[in-house]
Design an enzyme around this catalytic site. Structure first.
Site, PDB file in Angstrom:
ATOM      1  N   TRP A 127       0.878  -1.186   0.000  1.00 49.87           N
ATOM      2  CA  TRP A 127       0.000   0.000   0.000  1.00 49.87           C
ATOM      3  C   TRP A 127       0.911   1.231   0.000  1.00 49.87           C
ATOM      4  O   TRP A 127       1.800   1.326   0.858  1.00 49.87           O
ATOM      5  CB  TRP A 127      -0.864  -0.043   1.269  1.00 49.87           C
ATOM      6  N   ASP A 208      -0.911  -6.074   8.895  1.00 50.91           N
ATOM      7  CA  ASP A 208      -1.910  -5.076   8.535  1.00 50.91           C
ATOM      8  C   ASP A 208      -3.102  -5.851   7.988  1.00 50.91           C
ATOM      9  O   ASP A 208      -3.011  -6.462   6.927  1.00 50.91           O
ATOM     10  CB  ASP A 208      -1.316  -4.134   7.463  1.00 50.91           C
ATOM     11  N   ALA A 210      -6.520  -4.951   6.910  1.00 51.09           N
ATOM     12  CA  ALA A 210      -7.479  -3.879   6.641  1.00 51.09           C
ATOM     13  C   ALA A 210      -8.717  -4.384   5.904  1.00 51.09           C
ATOM     14  O   ALA A 210      -9.695  -3.658   5.768  1.00 51.09           O
ATOM     15  CB  ALA A 210      -6.799  -2.786   5.821  1.00 51.09           C
ATOM     16  N   LYS A 243     -13.341  -0.849   6.027  1.00 47.49           N
ATOM     17  CA  LYS A 243     -13.894  -1.571   4.877  1.00 47.49           C
ATOM     18  C   LYS A 243     -14.995  -2.529   5.303  1.00 47.49           C
ATOM     19  O   LYS A 243     -16.079  -2.506   4.745  1.00 47.49           O
ATOM     20  CB  LYS A 243     -12.802  -2.356   4.150  1.00 47.49           C
TER      21      LYS A 243
HETATM   22  C1  LMR Z   1      -6.689   2.348  -0.593  1.00 46.78           C
HETATM   23  O1  LMR Z   1      -5.684   1.635  -0.618  1.00 46.78           O
HETATM   24  O2  LMR Z   1      -7.205   2.803  -1.624  1.00 46.78           O
HETATM   25  C2  LMR Z   1      -7.347   2.645   0.720  1.00 46.78           C
HETATM   26  O3  LMR Z   1      -6.683   2.015   1.746  1.00 46.78           O
HETATM   27  C3  LMR Z   1      -7.571   4.091   0.930  1.00 46.78           C
HETATM   28  C4  LMR Z   1      -6.324   4.847   1.240  1.00 46.78           C
HETATM   29  O4  LMR Z   1      -6.330   5.531   2.256  1.00 46.78           O
HETATM   30  O5  LMR Z   1      -5.349   4.783   0.488  1.00 46.78           O
END
Ligand code: LMR
Length: 395
Positions: A127, A208, A210, A243
């Protein structure tokens, strides 16, 4: 003073989100930011959340401070949601946090406080916000290979070779399920090999999670976390309710700690409390209070699980529909991998120029690395076919 600051830009995902909002074209399609969208392209408040909010509005009689660790009942529920009903509560602790990101930050502060010389190993890719978020806390970051972009699958041998370079005491950031941005998850057998490596090299897992509930199911997606907790002495986990409870803007998450024993778990939590107090002092209450009510009320809880499962099943169907449409339009099996990946994201093997062309000419928005939000795909077969046609046209 401000003129001395360097210029600063939003990250790729936020930039794309803003560009999409400003695009006046009626036919625009948002496959960017990781927000669940229903069949109408909306991100509605989940029914159980709405019900709990109504009840909260009626019943809440104070807005007094809750405290740096948040609500004990919320924390108790987060421990069992992530670690299971038979979680080892002697060794587990939780602190309510402002979203999964808030949890990532305070955990990083805690880890650096305990092991200032440790490196945190992140997957390549990961991410995008992991890098600035962890760096801002002062972490030394190293990367381990994760994804074979040609084969569109996990490069497990490269991952294990990369992690073999970690030193005892280092920290390994792992995506508990639904890897962001690739959607390529480890198999249970691969997880077991990673766990053995963590154990033999004395590495701390920093998970993590999420997207729990978006991959194979709410309980199934926690398999790796639970497998680690069963055999490893310590671990830290950042969980998010953005989410799976659709509470994005409310900022609800939890920083979860597994200690070697009750005393060390208490010590870790006391330190985490100090980190939180010196950072944002106390987490916001509303969203976490709603989560607590949803999880604690049998009817709300059942309703939430049902709605979450329907979202998951819909995304699985969209994956298959997209892979089928691309197979037809490209006359190849190049995109078949999409059907088998997990969660909200997959990465299309497209060049930056192809991605830009899709945005400029077809109003199709995907992240610059080719990441798509599966929930943003159209349910309508004709619209899916037209999307596949646009992609085939830029290949
Ligand atoms: C994403 O990866 O799109 C989400 O986790 C939102 C973000 O805050 O980046």
């Amino acid at each position: 003073m401000f003129e001395t600051l360097p210029s600063s830009k939003p990250d790729a995902i936020l930039k794309l989100m803003m560009a999409f909002r400003e695009d006046p074209r009626d036919n625009k399609l948002d496959l960017g930011v990781g927000v669940y969208k229903d069949v109408n392209g909306a991100t509605p408040v989940m029914k159980a959340v709405k019900s709990a909010e109504g009840k909260l509005l009626e019943e809440q009689d104070t807005k007094a401070y809750v405290g740096p660790l948040g609500s004990p009942a919320f924390n108790k529920r987060m421990i069992t949601t992530v670690f299971g009903d038979d979680a080892n509560t002697e060794r587990l602790r939780s602190a309510q946090a402002p979203g999964g990101s808030g949890a990532l930050r305070v955990i990083t502060d805690l880890v650096i406080g305990a092991r200032p010389e440790a490196a945190i190993w992140i997957s390549d890719p990961t991410w995008p916000n992991h890098v600035p978020l962890l760096s801002a806390a002062g972490a030394t970051l190293k990367t381990y290979p994760y994804y074979d972009a040609d084969k569109c699958e996990v490069d497990f041998d490269a991952m294990m070779s990369g992690l073999a370079n970690a030193k005892a005491g280092d920290v390994v950031l792992l995506h508990g399920c639904c890897h962001n941005p690739t959607g390529a998850d480890l198999t249970q057998d691969q997880w077991n090999q990673v766990i053995n490596l963590l154990k033999s090299k004395d590495l701390l897992p920093f998970v993590d999670i999420a997207y729990q509930g978006f991959g194979d199911g709410l309980e199934e997606d926690a398999w790796a976390v639970r497998a680690m907790a069963a055999v490893l002495p310590e671990m830290v986990v950042a969980a998010s309710c953005s989410k799976n409870l659709g509470l994005y803007r409310e900022r609800v998450g939890a920083a979860l700690l597994l200690g070697r024993n009750n005393t060390e778990a208490d010590l870790a939590l006391a330190n985490l409390q100090t980190v939180i107090r010196s950072n944002y002092s106390m987490p916001p209450d509303h969203g976490a209070h709603v989560v607590e009510m949803v999880l604690n009320n049998d009817a709300f809880n059942a309703n939430w699980r049902e709605e979450l499962e329907a979202m998951r099943v819909r995304m699985t169907g969209l994956r298959q529909g997209f892979a089928d449409a691309l197979r037809k339009r490209t006359n190849s099996d190049r995109f078949d991998f999409i059907a088998g990946q997990k969660g909200m994201f997959s990465r299309l093997p497209l060049s930056p120029e192809q991605i830009e062309s899709l945005r400029a000419n077809d109003a199709i928005y995907l992240v610059g690395d080719g990441r798509i939000n599966v929930a943003g795909l159209p349910d309508d077969p004709a619209a899916m076919d037209s999307l596949a046609e646009s992609i085939a046209a830029v290949l």
